[in-house]
Design an enzyme around this catalytic site. Structure first.
Site, PDB file in Angstrom:
ATOM      1  N   TYR A   7     -28.072  29.830  83.621  1.00 16.33           N
ATOM      2  CA  TYR A   7     -26.797  30.631  83.619  1.00 16.33           C
ATOM      3  C   TYR A   7     -27.332  32.015  84.339  1.00 16.33           C
ATOM      4  O   TYR A   7     -27.123  32.550  85.423  1.00 16.33           O
ATOM      5  CB  TYR A   7     -26.050  30.952  82.435  1.00 16.33           C
ATOM      6  CG  TYR A   7     -24.833  31.698  82.610  1.00 16.33           C
ATOM      7  CD1 TYR A   7     -24.348  32.070  83.491  1.00 16.33           C
ATOM      8  CD2 TYR A   7     -24.738  32.562  81.178  1.00 16.33           C
ATOM      9  CE1 TYR A   7     -23.074  33.017  83.314  1.00 16.33           C
ATOM     10  CE2 TYR A   7     -23.780  33.641  81.251  1.00 16.33           C
ATOM     11  CZ  TYR A   7     -23.097  33.715  82.013  1.00 16.33           C
ATOM     12  OH  TYR A   7     -22.062  34.771  82.209  1.00 16.33           O
ATOM     13  N   ASP A  48     -42.223  21.565  83.011  1.00 13.42           N
ATOM     14  CA  ASP A  48     -41.691  22.232  81.701  1.00 13.42           C
ATOM     15  C   ASP A  48     -42.500  23.366  81.227  1.00 13.42           C
ATOM     16  O   ASP A  48     -43.668  23.243  81.421  1.00 13.42           O
ATOM     17  CB  ASP A  48     -41.923  20.814  80.804  1.00 13.42           C
ATOM     18  CG  ASP A  48     -41.405  21.220  79.342  1.00 13.42           C
ATOM     19  OD1 ASP A  48     -41.628  22.141  78.758  1.00 13.42           O
ATOM     20  OD2 ASP A  48     -40.415  20.637  78.786  1.00 13.42           O
ATOM     21  N   ALA A  64     -36.488  30.501  80.360  1.00 15.59           N
ATOM     22  CA  ALA A  64     -36.292  29.398  79.732  1.00 15.59           C
ATOM     23  C   ALA A  64     -36.523  29.419  78.138  1.00 15.59           C
ATOM     24  O   ALA A  64     -37.440  29.995  77.590  1.00 15.59           O
ATOM     25  CB  ALA A  64     -37.682  28.461  80.184  1.00 15.59           C
ATOM     26  N   ASN A 119     -39.972  25.028  71.934  1.00 11.35           N
ATOM     27  CA  ASN A 119     -39.807  25.323  73.319  1.00 11.35           C
ATOM     28  C   ASN A 119     -39.634  26.805  73.591  1.00 11.35           C
ATOM     29  O   ASN A 119     -40.179  27.456  74.469  1.00 11.35           O
ATOM     30  CB  ASN A 119     -38.246  25.015  73.497  1.00 11.35           C
ATOM     31  CG  ASN A 119     -38.039  24.616  75.072  1.00 11.35           C
ATOM     32  OD1 ASN A 119     -38.907  24.230  75.596  1.00 11.35           O
ATOM     33  ND2 ASN A 119     -36.622  24.885  75.472  1.00 11.35           N
ATOM     34  N   THR A 131     -32.865  38.974  72.907  1.00 16.38           N
ATOM     35  CA  THR A 131     -31.355  38.917  72.204  1.00 16.38           C
ATOM     36  C   THR A 131     -31.257  39.873  71.235  1.00 16.38           C
ATOM     37  O   THR A 131     -32.017  40.243  70.563  1.00 16.38           O
ATOM     38  CB  THR A 131     -31.218  37.487  71.806  1.00 16.38           C
ATOM     39  OG1 THR A 131     -29.963  37.548  70.962  1.00 16.38           O
ATOM     40  CG2 THR A 131     -32.040  36.854  70.950  1.00 16.38           C
ATOM     41  N   TYR A 158     -33.050  31.121  65.939  1.00 17.24           N
ATOM     42  CA  TYR A 158     -33.059  31.388  67.090  1.00 17.24           C
ATOM     43  C   TYR A 158     -33.572  32.931  67.240  1.00 17.24           C
ATOM     44  O   TYR A 158     -34.501  33.124  67.980  1.00 17.24           O
ATOM     45  CB  TYR A 158     -31.667  31.229  67.799  1.00 17.24           C
ATOM     46  CG  TYR A 158     -31.367  31.879  69.262  1.00 17.24           C
ATOM     47  CD1 TYR A 158     -32.001  31.473  70.361  1.00 17.24           C
ATOM     48  CD2 TYR A 158     -30.574  33.025  69.173  1.00 17.24           C
ATOM     49  CE1 TYR A 158     -31.878  32.239  71.427  1.00 17.24           C
ATOM     50  CE2 TYR A 158     -30.483  33.608  70.543  1.00 17.24           C
ATOM     51  CZ  TYR A 158     -31.059  32.991  71.426  1.00 17.24           C
ATOM     52  OH  TYR A 158     -30.915  33.708  72.895  1.00 17.24           O
ATOM     53  N   LYS A 205     -37.313  34.352  69.116  1.00 18.52           N
ATOM     54  CA  LYS A 205     -37.400  35.343  70.324  1.00 18.52           C
ATOM     55  C   LYS A 205     -38.059  36.453  69.607  1.00 18.52           C
ATOM     56  O   LYS A 205     -38.860  37.149  70.306  1.00 18.52           O
ATOM     57  CB  LYS A 205     -35.937  35.766  70.479  1.00 18.52           C
ATOM     58  CG  LYS A 205     -35.227  34.805  71.062  1.00 18.52           C
ATOM     59  CD  LYS A 205     -35.528  34.696  72.468  1.00 18.52           C
ATOM     60  CE  LYS A 205     -34.782  33.442  73.520  1.00 18.52           C
ATOM     61  NZ  LYS A 205     -35.269  33.762  74.683  1.00 18.52           N
ATOM     62  N   ASN A 231     -23.876  39.864  74.463  1.00 15.60           N
ATOM     63  CA  ASN A 231     -23.436  38.686  74.923  1.00 15.60           C
ATOM     64  C   ASN A 231     -23.015  38.634  76.510  1.00 15.60           C
ATOM     65  O   ASN A 231     -22.102  39.113  77.150  1.00 15.60           O
ATOM     66  CB  ASN A 231     -21.813  38.539  74.317  1.00 15.60           C
ATOM     67  CG  ASN A 231     -22.097  38.333  72.955  1.00 15.60           C
ATOM     68  OD1 ASN A 231     -22.392  38.859  72.162  1.00 15.60           O
ATOM     69  ND2 ASN A 231     -21.317  37.125  72.236  1.00 15.60           N
ATOM     70  N   HIS A 249     -20.072  29.375  74.274  1.00 17.49           N
ATOM     71  CA  HIS A 249     -19.643  30.823  74.363  1.00 17.49           C
ATOM     72  C   HIS A 249     -18.373  31.191  74.517  1.00 17.49           C
ATOM     73  O   HIS A 249     -17.421  30.229  75.277  1.00 17.49           O
ATOM     74  CB  HIS A 249     -20.310  31.659  75.610  1.00 17.49           C
ATOM     75  CG  HIS A 249     -21.750  31.649  75.507  1.00 17.49           C
ATOM     76  ND1 HIS A 249     -22.608  31.078  76.373  1.00 17.49           N
ATOM     77  CD2 HIS A 249     -22.471  32.261  74.298  1.00 17.49           C
ATOM     78  CE1 HIS A 249     -24.184  31.374  75.590  1.00 17.49           C
ATOM     79  NE2 HIS A 249     -23.876  31.725  74.530  1.00 17.49           N
TER      80      HIS A 249
END
Ligand SMILES: NC(=O)c1ccc[n+]([C@@H]2O[C@H](COP(=O)([O-])OP(=O)(O)OC[C@H]3O[C@@H](n4cnc5c(N)ncnc54)[C@H](O)[C@@H]3O)[C@@H](O)[C@H]2O)c1
Length: 324
Positions: A7, A46, A69, A87, A112, A136, A140, A165, A184
């Protein structure tokens, strides 16, 4: 651009291309979309595979990496920490390793507001303590904390961009938001308004004017613009830093629903659900640092304008990119 088929990355690719950069997208297409890569080459791979990243860097003569990613569902991160550490942390470290091996010196990182955790005060400034309350946010923050070490040892300059957001779609209608499952609120409200499954509002007894959570919705094209400015500034000054990217104006979930109803001319069916653990009542940015240092001002600060672009894209693409 790792994650450039997603996105925010797909919008940033357009902005970078418009600014004269040559864009190469590196994405495993697990959450991203081939059709979202409209600007630049796509390398399928990847980020956890350091050799493929090295190979792409060499072949395409990459001089800077924007690392989008990641996995980004807060609830899932709490249930499946292995996936998120592998990841989000492992992936980022793999990219950094490939960069240092290939002498790439510039790294722009998608972070974030979830790294701040429960805010002690709002608006949130960059120096606010970072105490994430979910996996999450922890992953980060772990990457953010690694960056100064890589800079000291290997000379990798970095810019950390902490998005609030992300919302809206390309104003020209070329790309939009298509997460599966969608987590979302704006696309979910649009989906509910157009006959999809109804929207759940998680709690209406927060200490806010209408009882629903307040969030800072930042248009994806404004995020994209900030990435170009962040890279320009990093290359020009060589100074590593972290910036909040938000409008500084919070909106409640009820206001989002009202806006979607106004813009679509349809009712948004919604039901009240219990509060989600770890959802702070109020989260919004103090955006002044990015505004001053990057000369960046959000162009779509108005909620109806943001929702309008999201609606245009969803209306034209009711099944999103249609590949998932
Ligand atoms: N969407 C938001 O509101 C928001 C807010 C704050 C931060 N962020 C961060 O911004 C970044 C982009 O978010 P988005 O909404 O565009 O997400 P997205 O899921 O649309 O895009 C992420 C992309 O990364 C790719 N990807 C994931 N793991 C990969 C791997 N191991 N190897 C190669 N490619 C991989 C996916 O296929 C996808 O194309 C993420 O790092 C996210 O944590 C997003």
């Amino acid at each position: 651009m790792t994650g450039g088929a997603g996105y925010i990355g797909s919008h940033a690719a357009k902005a970078l291309h418009a600014a004269g950069y040559r864009v190469v997208v590196f994405d495993n297409l697990k959450a991203g979309h081939r059709q979202a890569v409209r600007y630049g080459d796509l390398v399928e791979g990847d980020v956890c595979d350091t050799n493929s990243v090295r190979d792409a860097i060499r072949r395409h003569e990459i001089f800077a990496v924007m690392h989008f990613a990641a996995c980004l569902d807060v609830g899932e991160s709490v249930r499946e920490p292995v996936r998120y550490y592998r990841n989000n942390v492992g992936g980022a470290l793999s990219v950094l390793e490939a960069m240092t091996a290939e002498s790439v010196r510039y790294f722009v990182f998608s972070s974030t507001c979830a790294t701040y955790g429960e805010p002690l005060e709002t608006p949130i400034v960059e120096t606010h303590p970072q105490q994430p309350i979910n996996t999450y946010g922890e992953t980060k923050l772990a990457v953010e904390r690694a960056l100064p070490h890589y800079e000291r040892a290997y000379g990798v300059g970095f810019t950390v961009l902490r998005y609030f957001n992300a919302a809206g779609a390309d104003p020209d209608g070329e790309m939009g938001e298509d997460h599966f499952p969608e987590i979302h609120v704006i696309p979910r409200a649009i989906d509910a308004a157009t006959g999809g499954r109804g929207l759940e509002v998680f709690g209406d007894d927060y200490p806010t004017p209408d009882g629903t959570c307040l969030r800072d919705y930042i248009h994806v094209a404004d995020l994209a613009d900030a990435h170009v400015r962040a890279l320009d500034a990093l290359v020009e000054t060589g100074k590593s830093d972290a910036y909040n990217l938000g409008t500084g104006r919070p909106h409640s979930v009820r206001e989002v629903i009202d806006s979607v109803e106004r813009i679509t001319g349809r009712r948004v069916p919604w039901t009240l659900a219990p509060r989600r653990p770890g959802d702070p009542a109020v989260l919004y940015a103090a955006p002044h640092k990015a505004q001053a240092a990057l000369h960046w001002t959000p162009r779509y600060a108005d909620l109806d304008a943001i929702v309008g672009t999201a609606w245009n894209w969803h209306h034209a693409h009711p099944k999103g990119y249609g590949d998932k």
